[in-house]
Design an enzyme around this catalytic site. Sequence first.
Site, PDB file in Angstrom:
ATOM      1  CE  LYS A  12       8.493   2.045  -3.523  1.00  0.00           C
ATOM      2  NZ  LYS A  12       7.750   2.073  -2.224  1.00  0.00           N
ATOM      3  CE1 TYR A  52       6.034  -3.281  -2.571  1.00  0.00           C
ATOM      4  CE2 TYR A  52       4.826  -2.007  -4.193  1.00  0.00           C
ATOM      5  CZ  TYR A  52       5.904  -2.151  -3.337  1.00  0.00           C
ATOM      6  OH  TYR A  52       6.842  -1.150  -3.250  1.00  0.00           O
ATOM      7  CG  PHE A  60      -0.087  -0.059   3.221  1.00  0.00           C
ATOM      8  CD1 PHE A  60       0.757  -0.635   2.275  1.00  0.00           C
ATOM      9  CD2 PHE A  60       0.078  -0.417   4.548  1.00  0.00           C
ATOM     10  CE1 PHE A  60       1.746  -1.534   2.627  1.00  0.00           C
ATOM     11  CE2 PHE A  60       1.071  -1.323   4.926  1.00  0.00           C
ATOM     12  CZ  PHE A  60       1.903  -1.889   3.958  1.00  0.00           C
ATOM     13  NE  ARG A  88      15.059  -3.045   3.367  1.00  0.00           N
ATOM     14  CZ  ARG A  88      13.731  -2.926   3.271  1.00  0.00           C
ATOM     15  NH1 ARG A  88      13.117  -3.164   2.117  1.00  0.00           N
ATOM     16  NH2 ARG A  88      13.015  -2.551   4.288  1.00  0.00           N
ATOM     17  CB  THR A  94       9.329   2.008   5.460  1.00  0.00           C
ATOM     18  OG1 THR A  94       9.978   0.733   5.517  1.00  0.00           O
ATOM     19  CG2 THR A  94       8.160   1.951   4.514  1.00  0.00           C
ATOM     20  NE  ARG A 105      12.224   3.767   1.037  1.00  0.00           N
ATOM     21  CZ  ARG A 105      11.922   2.520   1.405  1.00  0.00           C
ATOM     22  NH1 ARG A 105      12.322   2.063   2.581  1.00  0.00           N
ATOM     23  NH2 ARG A 105      11.238   1.737   0.602  1.00  0.00           N
ATOM     24  CG  ASN A 115       8.814   4.689   0.231  1.00  0.00           C
ATOM     25  OD1 ASN A 115       8.609   4.367  -0.940  1.00  0.00           O
ATOM     26  ND2 ASN A 115       8.751   3.837   1.226  1.00  0.00           N
ATOM     27  CG  HIS A 118      10.918  -2.358  -3.777  1.00  0.00           C
ATOM     28  ND1 HIS A 118      10.138  -2.824  -2.747  1.00  0.00           N
ATOM     29  CD2 HIS A 118      11.581  -3.431  -4.283  1.00  0.00           C
ATOM     30  CE1 HIS A 118      10.309  -4.142  -2.638  1.00  0.00           C
ATOM     31  NE2 HIS A 118      11.177  -4.530  -3.570  1.00  0.00           N
ATOM     32  CD  GLU A 129      11.231  -7.948  -4.137  1.00  0.00           C
ATOM     33  OE1 GLU A 129      10.441  -7.930  -3.178  1.00  0.00           O
ATOM     34  OE2 GLU A 129      12.165  -7.113  -4.263  1.00  0.00           O
TER      35      GLU A 129
HETATM   36  N1  UDP Z   1       3.670   1.540   2.833  1.00  0.00           N
HETATM   37  C1  UDP Z   1       2.632   2.441   3.018  1.00  0.00           C
HETATM   38  N2  UDP Z   1       2.107   2.578   4.278  1.00  0.00           N
HETATM   39  C2  UDP Z   1       2.570   1.873   5.360  1.00  0.00           C
HETATM   40  C3  UDP Z   1       3.630   0.958   5.148  1.00  0.00           C
HETATM   41  C4  UDP Z   1       4.160   0.815   3.870  1.00  0.00           C
HETATM   42  O1  UDP Z   1       2.217   3.097   2.082  1.00  0.00           O
HETATM   43  O2  UDP Z   1       2.061   2.054   6.466  1.00  0.00           O
HETATM   44  C5  UDP Z   1       4.236   1.377   1.486  1.00  0.00           C
HETATM   45  C6  UDP Z   1       5.604   2.037   1.392  1.00  0.00           C
HETATM   46  O3  UDP Z   1       5.671   2.760   0.181  1.00  0.00           O
HETATM   47  C7  UDP Z   1       6.554   0.866   1.397  1.00  0.00           C
HETATM   48  C8  UDP Z   1       5.737  -0.252   0.759  1.00  0.00           C
HETATM   49  O4  UDP Z   1       4.405  -0.003   1.190  1.00  0.00           O
HETATM   50  O5  UDP Z   1       7.744   1.162   0.700  1.00  0.00           O
HETATM   51  C9  UDP Z   1       6.128  -1.641   1.174  1.00  0.00           C
HETATM   52  O6  UDP Z   1       6.134  -1.708   2.597  1.00  0.00           O
HETATM   53  P1  UDP Z   1       7.331  -2.393   3.376  1.00  0.00           P
HETATM   54  O7  UDP Z   1       6.912  -2.531   4.791  1.00  0.00           O
HETATM   55  O8  UDP Z   1       7.760  -3.634   2.661  1.00  0.00           O
HETATM   56  O9  UDP Z   1       8.492  -1.289   3.325  1.00  0.00           O
HETATM   57  P2  UDP Z   1       9.880  -1.245   2.523  1.00  0.00           P
HETATM   58  O10 UDP Z   1      10.373  -2.668   2.421  1.00  0.00           O
HETATM   59  O11 UDP Z   1       9.577  -0.644   1.180  1.00  0.00           O
HETATM   60  O12 UDP Z   1      10.761  -0.378   3.344  1.00  0.00           O
HETATM   61 MG    MG Z   2       9.442  -4.400   1.761  1.00  0.00          MG
END
Ligand code: UDP
Ligand code: MG
Length: 136
Positions: A12, A52, A60, A88, A94, A105, A115, A118, A129
Amino acid sequence: MSNVEQTLSIIKPDAVERNLVDKIQKKFKDEKLIIVKTKKIQISKEEASEFYKVHQTKPFFDRLCSYLSSGPIVVMILEGKNAITENRRIMGATDPKNAENGSLRKLYGISIDKNSVHGSDSPDNAKKEINFFFKD
Ligand code: UDP
Ligand code: MG
């Protein structure tokens, strides 16, 4: 069974901006994931919203799409045994505050927004994706 998979990874804007691309790519290789394709691009806010869209009802969402389109990103296809869950694990939780020691992260994430990486979360989403960024 070997279960070789492909998954999509994104470095990112916060991590590209801090020159962390080589370190993050080295981590994937050290963890036995092959970087099959990689490119540095910048996407529009509309493209980020499409990428997204599963999050479109979340509070958010708008900030997330503005952020992902705010600067260059590096998109990669990673390949290896159980690549989706392995990526992952390598990324960590996250929210960097909750991420496991040694995860990307934990090492590099600034906040839940910024973070650093992705990763696709399922075989279905990995296909979608990968196709989103690498259509050919
Ligand atoms: N995100 C955020 N606030 C939140 C949850 C998620 O800004 O409360 C952002 C965060 O950068 C995250 C992305 O949205 O990586 C996608 O969320 P997801 O739950 O899919 O998390 P990931 O799969 O990236 O761990
Ligand atoms: Mg996700």
